[in-house]
Design a protein around this motif. Structure first.
Motif, mmCIF file in Angstrom:
data_model
loop_
_atom_site.group_PDB
_atom_site.id
_atom_site.type_symbol
_atom_site.label_atom_id
_atom_site.label_comp_id
_atom_site.label_asym_id
_atom_site.label_seq_id
_atom_site.Cartn_x
_atom_site.Cartn_y
_atom_site.Cartn_z
ATOM 1 N N ALA A 232 74.820 -16.335 -17.439
ATOM 2 C CA ALA A 232 74.847 -14.874 -17.573
ATOM 3 C C ALA A 232 75.011 -14.467 -19.034
ATOM 4 O O ALA A 232 74.352 -13.533 -19.520
ATOM 5 N N ALA A 233 75.892 -15.167 -19.779
ATOM 6 C CA ALA A 233 76.106 -14.854 -21.195
ATOM 7 C C ALA A 233 74.837 -15.079 -22.003
ATOM 8 O O ALA A 233 74.471 -14.259 -22.863
ATOM 9 N N PHE A 234 74.143 -16.179 -21.736
ATOM 10 C CA PHE A 234 72.931 -16.495 -22.490
ATOM 11 C C PHE A 234 71.828 -15.470 -22.243
ATOM 12 O O PHE A 234 71.242 -14.921 -23.187
ATOM 13 N N PHE A 235 71.536 -15.191 -20.981
ATOM 14 C CA PHE A 235 70.454 -14.255 -20.676
ATOM 15 C C PHE A 235 70.776 -12.842 -21.163
ATOM 16 O O PHE A 235 69.886 -12.113 -21.613
ATOM 17 N N ALA A 236 72.043 -12.470 -21.095
ATOM 18 C CA ALA A 236 72.431 -11.128 -21.536
ATOM 19 C C ALA A 236 72.258 -10.968 -23.044
ATOM 20 O O ALA A 236 71.730 -9.943 -23.511
ATOM 21 N N ILE A 237 72.660 -11.968 -23.820
ATOM 22 C CA ILE A 237 72.558 -11.835 -25.273
ATOM 23 C C ILE A 237 71.108 -11.917 -25.735
ATOM 24 O O ILE A 237 70.713 -11.275 -26.719
ATOM 25 N N ILE A 238 70.285 -12.683 -25.025
ATOM 26 C CA ILE A 238 68.859 -12.742 -25.359
ATOM 27 C C ILE A 238 68.199 -11.393 -25.081
ATOM 28 O O ILE A 238 67.386 -10.897 -25.883
ATOM 29 N N PHE A 239 68.528 -10.782 -23.966
ATOM 30 C CA PHE A 239 67.986 -9.457 -23.649
ATOM 31 C C PHE A 239 68.378 -8.448 -24.726
ATOM 32 O O PHE A 239 67.546 -7.644 -25.173
ATOM 33 N N MET B 39 69.180 -9.052 -27.892
ATOM 34 C CA MET B 39 68.478 -9.350 -29.138
ATOM 35 C C MET B 39 67.046 -8.840 -29.119
ATOM 36 O O MET B 39 66.570 -8.226 -30.075
ATOM 37 N N ASN B 40 66.349 -9.090 -28.020
ATOM 38 C CA ASN B 40 64.950 -8.684 -27.939
ATOM 39 C C ASN B 40 64.786 -7.169 -27.946
ATOM 40 O O ASN B 40 63.756 -6.646 -28.371
ATOM 41 N N ARG B 41 65.809 -6.470 -27.483
ATOM 42 C CA ARG B 41 65.695 -5.015 -27.398
ATOM 43 C C ARG B 41 66.150 -4.312 -28.668
ATOM 44 O O ARG B 41 65.555 -3.289 -29.058
ATOM 45 N N TYR B 42 67.187 -4.835 -29.319
ATOM 46 C CA TYR B 42 67.790 -4.098 -30.425
ATOM 47 C C TYR B 42 67.641 -4.769 -31.800
ATOM 48 O O TYR B 42 67.906 -4.133 -32.814
ATOM 49 N N HIS B 43 67.252 -6.041 -31.843
ATOM 50 C CA HIS B 43 67.093 -6.734 -33.127
ATOM 51 C C HIS B 43 65.765 -7.476 -33.131
ATOM 52 O O HIS B 43 65.705 -8.670 -32.854
ATOM 53 N N ARG B 44 64.711 -6.767 -33.471
ATOM 54 C CA ARG B 44 63.378 -7.360 -33.418
ATOM 55 C C ARG B 44 63.248 -8.554 -34.356
ATOM 56 O O ARG B 44 62.481 -9.479 -34.087
ATOM 57 N N PHE B 45 63.999 -8.522 -35.446
ATOM 58 C CA PHE B 45 63.933 -9.643 -36.383
ATOM 59 C C PHE B 45 64.435 -10.939 -35.741
ATOM 60 O O PHE B 45 63.993 -12.023 -36.083
ATOM 61 N N LEU B 46 65.362 -10.808 -34.794
ATOM 62 C CA LEU B 46 65.944 -11.979 -34.140
ATOM 63 C C LEU B 46 65.353 -12.241 -32.757
ATOM 64 O O LEU B 46 65.921 -13.000 -31.985
ATOM 65 N N ASP B 47 64.232 -11.597 -32.446
ATOM 66 C CA ASP B 47 63.720 -11.650 -31.067
ATOM 67 C C ASP B 47 63.471 -13.083 -30.604
ATOM 68 O O ASP B 47 63.077 -13.956 -31.370
ATOM 69 N N PHE B 48 63.729 -13.299 -29.325
ATOM 70 C CA PHE B 48 63.624 -14.615 -28.704
ATOM 71 C C PHE B 48 62.299 -14.681 -27.939
ATOM 72 O O PHE B 48 62.182 -14.165 -26.834
ATOM 73 N N ARG B 49 61.299 -15.304 -28.545
ATOM 74 C CA ARG B 49 59.978 -15.431 -27.920
ATOM 75 C C ARG B 49 59.548 -16.896 -28.034
ATOM 76 O O ARG B 49 58.935 -17.303 -29.029
ATOM 77 N N PRO B 50 59.884 -17.709 -27.025
ATOM 78 C CA PRO B 50 59.665 -19.161 -27.098
ATOM 79 C C PRO B 50 58.239 -19.579 -27.442
ATOM 80 O O PRO B 50 58.031 -20.531 -28.203
ATOM 81 N N LEU B 51 57.227 -18.882 -26.909
ATOM 82 C CA LEU B 51 55.844 -19.291 -27.135
ATOM 83 C C LEU B 51 55.365 -19.014 -28.554
ATOM 84 O O LEU B 51 54.338 -19.539 -28.983
ATOM 85 N N GLN B 52 56.108 -18.197 -29.295
ATOM 86 C CA GLN B 52 55.704 -17.859 -30.658
ATOM 87 C C GLN B 52 56.538 -18.593 -31.713
ATOM 88 O O GLN B 52 56.330 -18.409 -32.907
ATOM 89 N N MET B 53 57.468 -19.415 -31.276
ATOM 90 C CA MET B 53 58.330 -20.113 -32.232
ATOM 91 C C MET B 53 57.606 -21.287 -32.884
ATOM 92 O O MET B 53 56.772 -21.943 -32.256
ATOM 93 N N LYS B 54 57.960 -21.540 -34.141
ATOM 94 C CA LYS B 54 57.362 -22.639 -34.886
ATOM 95 C C LYS B 54 58.463 -23.524 -35.458
ATOM 96 O O LYS B 54 59.442 -23.026 -36.001
ATOM 97 N N PHE B 55 58.237 -24.816 -35.331
ATOM 98 C CA PHE B 55 59.211 -25.795 -35.816
ATOM 99 C C PHE B 55 58.892 -26.130 -37.267
ATOM 100 O O PHE B 55 57.770 -26.515 -37.593
ATOM 101 N N ASP B 56 59.866 -25.965 -38.152
ATOM 102 C CA ASP B 56 59.687 -26.224 -39.583
ATOM 103 C C ASP B 56 60.430 -27.503 -39.958
ATOM 104 O O ASP B 56 61.658 -27.546 -39.933
#
Length: 454
Positions: free
Chosen positions: A202-209, A211-228
């Motif tokens: 519950a804590a994980f899904f709530a904080i991800i929601f 972030m995606n809604r209020y902090h676009r810079f930190l948005d959690f989008r797994p398919l768009q992530m890149k490993f550096d």
């Protein structure tokens, strides 16, 4: 996100540490509520089983959490230097690593749970409950790592409040589910583990929601992530020593449990309770240290070494004032604190002796951890790792075993402050050399060799 490179050092560190401290209090309540419900509703064997899980779980997660700490340092230094593209790449890389690490840790733990518990000589009346608890708990590692990774990211960016809010709600949910699953559904020790898994998810899904809604810079989008790879190497350079340090500490706890197990189930149960209480006492020092690490990272990234030295001084004062207060509480209320968890007089008596010895030295622990926080924030985690190994494996475990053979179970407890004194001596000596300043990720010409000995 918060800039820690300007303003009053003491106010910034205190305001940054306070939400982390409150959040960790809530996180520890997971374990405390588990112990209270198990100890009073199920019995001392189940209580010992939950306690025996702590070092095993810690051993499994510690290495991964150490890497996350390395990423926090990298993020804080890039953020302090204003390199936002690098910050975002570090965030993506951390999430990808944490996902695959969670899968590996979960499977490894489930396969080796029973052999590990046998290796540390867990009594036969405790073993089945310990294995049952762990197998349910392990299903939630992916949520635990996801939340820890998100918290590490936010701390590196100067935000310690947001994780606290979600962790607080998760803890309240865990308390309610503990009571529901154990007292109403009668699921026993598996219900306690299931409550923790659901609360972590519950804590994980709530904080991800959020972030995606209020902090676009930190948005959690797994398919768009890149490993550096380069970023990951930087995180590994800093995080690997911390990860190994945490792992050695975890195995050290398991070795200590092997010594404790020699004295029977009541001692195991008492030690399990005392460790829970001890964890609350240690949290202020650990959180002041974590706040100082982020403060150090941002200010070294910005080239402001003088603020780092001032930050250490005010943090030492704050951490030790709190340590004295907690020590007095623990010493005055040793027996009542134990009685909250169990009604067994033998368990209470053994635990009381622990709380009359170890709290006398909380100031030593607080000072040691605070000094280490500066070095972690600078990116120097290798040398502190060796200090931890020395104080734990070459001092605490041998001292606890030797003294326990001479004066009984209280000898185990005396090994703890002896190791803290050695750890403090090593940390302070290395801090005075100034060599830790050379490990910073973002180099500045202002960090001269003449400043090393400060």
């Amino acid at each position: 996100m918060k800039d820690l490179t300007t303003g009053s050092e003491g106010k910034l560190i205190f305001s940054f540490a306070l939400p982390m401290l409150a959040g960790n209090v809530f996180q520890q309540l997971y374990n405390v509520v588990d112990s209270i419900v198990v100890g009073r509703a199920i019995g001392k064997e189940a209580l010992a089983a939950v306690g025996a899980n702590f070092p095993f779980i810690f051993a499994l997660i510690s290495f991964v959490v150490g890497i996350a700490i390395g990423s926090t340092v990298v993020i804080s230094q890039f953020f302090g230097a204003g390199k936002m593209k690098e910050v975002k790449r570090t965030i993506d890389t951390l999430y990808i690593f944490m996902f695959f690490a969670a899968l590996v840790v979960s499977l490894t733990g489930i396969v080796f749970a029973r052999p590990i518990f046998r290796l540390i000589d867990l009594p036969p009346d405790v073993l089945p409950d310990a294995v049952s608890y762990f197998k349910v708990y392990a299903t939630g590692f992916i949520f635990f790592f996801g939340y820890q990774g998100t918290s590490a990211i936010m701390r590196g960016l100067g935000d310690s409040k947001t994780p606290f809010y979600f962790l607080g709600g998760s803890t309240l949910l865990n308390v309610a589910l503990d009571l529901l699953f154990v007292l109403v559904f009668r699921w026993g020790i598996k219900g306690v583990a299931a409550a923790t898994v659901v609360a972590q998810a519950a804590a994980f899904f709530a904080i991800i929601f959020y972030m995606n809604r209020y902090h676009r810079f930190l948005d959690f989008r797994p398919l768009q992530m890149k490993f550096d790879r380069d970023i990951f190497k930087k995180s590994l350079r800093i995080g690997l020593p911390t990860g190994f340090q945490q792992t050695f500490v975890a195995f050290g706890f398991m070795a200590l449990y092997r010594i404790v197990n020699l004295f029977g189930t009541p001692t195991i149960a008492a030690y399990s309770i005392a460790v829970r209480i001890d964890s609350f006492a240690a949290m202020p020092a650990m959180n002041f240290s974590a706040a100082l690490a982020t403060f150090t990272g941002q200010n070294m990234g910005a080239g402001k070494m003088e603020r780092v030295h001032k930050g250490l001084k005010v943090t030492l004062i704050m951490a030790n004032v709190v340590a004295v207060f907690i020590s007095v509480i623990a010493l005055l209320f040793a027996r009542p604190l134990m009685a909250v968890f169990t009604k067994d007089p033998a368990v209470i008596e053994i635990g009381k002796h622990y709380l009359l010895i170890v709290p006398l030295f909380y100031m030593v622990f607080a000072t040691m951890f605070t000094i280490n926080g500066v070095m972690r924030g600078a990116g120097d985690t290798l040398v502190p790792m060796f200090f931890t190994i020395i104080s734990l494996w070459f001092v605490r475990i041998p001292a606890s075993y030797f003294l326990s053979q001479k004066i009984g179970v209280t000898g185990i407890w005396w090994g703890i402050p002896i190791a803290w004194f050695v750890g403090l001596l090593l940390a302070f000596s290395y801090y005075k050399t100034g060599r830790w300043k050379r490990k910073v990720v973002v180099k500045h010409p202002s960090f001269s060799s003449s400043d090393d000995a400060r």
